[in-house]
Design an enzyme around this catalytic site. Structure first.
Site, mmCIF file in Angstrom:
data_model
loop_
_atom_site.group_PDB
_atom_site.id
_atom_site.type_symbol
_atom_site.label_atom_id
_atom_site.label_comp_id
_atom_site.label_asym_id
_atom_site.label_seq_id
_atom_site.Cartn_x
_atom_site.Cartn_y
_atom_site.Cartn_z
ATOM 1 N N ASP A 176 13.307 -31.254 84.194
ATOM 2 C CA ASP A 176 12.405 -32.362 84.471
ATOM 3 C C ASP A 176 11.005 -31.770 84.382
ATOM 4 O OD1 ASP A 176 11.382 -34.861 85.258
ATOM 5 O OD2 ASP A 176 11.392 -34.276 87.368
ATOM 6 N N GLU B 167 13.940 -34.587 79.903
ATOM 7 C CA GLU B 167 13.509 -35.980 79.960
ATOM 8 C C GLU B 167 12.372 -36.203 78.970
ATOM 9 O OE1 GLU B 167 13.114 -38.833 83.657
ATOM 10 O OE2 GLU B 167 11.333 -37.553 83.504
ATOM 11 N N ASP C 92 12.429 -33.874 92.240
ATOM 12 C CA ASP C 92 12.233 -33.170 90.968
ATOM 13 C C ASP C 92 13.486 -32.393 90.588
ATOM 14 O OD1 ASP C 92 9.348 -33.748 90.384
ATOM 15 O OD2 ASP C 92 9.108 -32.780 92.337
#
Length: 188
Positions: free
Chosen positions: A12, A72, A144
């Site tokens: 991420d 992502e 996160d």
């Protein structure tokens, strides 16, 4: 993924906090290897942050030897400067994987949420709760970290070819048969 083991690194990306999650899958068994965050000193300039991100992702790859990396994709935001910085962080993480010949797969946030929870508009809390259940995690460190784990898990689900429902061409598999057998579940 029949009879083979695969390690997946989920990232991420972020400019101040980067989440990562590593899972190991063998057949239909999946386990959490590690999930955490990298806190990048906010006082560093952008180039120093990018170097730290590259070095850390390279370290994760050297330590855990992932077979693939999932990350992502960017989403549209209102702050163009933030989007540019995030794009650079994402690019550096991708470059670290490609530098070590690790295939990289990108997933949109809605695709990740849908893969993990079945709904593309799930909250971070819902995603974290589902991952906590799937991986039997006692406590969640940060969103996160769970976001990164969700990215790795999404990649696993997209490529696992797990038979969810056995399909047979019989009348018992029809909607009509389902309704007949589940009248108490039908809301009128």
């Amino acid at each position: 993924m029949q009879n083979q083991q695969q390690t997946i690194l989920g990232i991420d990306p972020g400019t101040n906090i980067m989440g990562y999650g590593i899972i190991c899958a063998k057949d239909t068994t999946i386990s959490l290897v590690k999930m955490d965050i990298l806190k990048i000193n906010a006082k560093k300039n952008q180039l120093e942050k990018l170097i730290e991100t590259f070095d850390f992702v390279s370290h994760l790859i050297a330590t855990y030897q992932p077979d693939s990396m999932a990350i992502e994709t960017q989403f549209l935001g209102k702050n163009i400067q933030s989007m540019l910085k995030l794009g650079r962080a994402q690019g550096v993480a991708i470059a670290a994987a490609l530098h070590k010949n690790i295939p990289v797969f990108e997933y949109a946030p809605t695709k990740i949420k849908a893969a993990v929870t079945g709904r593309n508009n799930s909250t971070k809390e819902q995603v974290a709760a589902m991952l906590q259940y799937v991986f039997q995690i006692e406590s969640i460190p940060t969103f996160d970290a769970t976001d990164a784990l969700a990215i790795a898990y999404c990649h696993y689900l997209q490529n696992a070819n797990i038979p969810i429902v056995q399909k047979h061409k019989t009348k018992k598999n029809s909607w009509k048969h389902f309704v007949e057998e589940n009248k108490n579940r039908i809301i009128k």
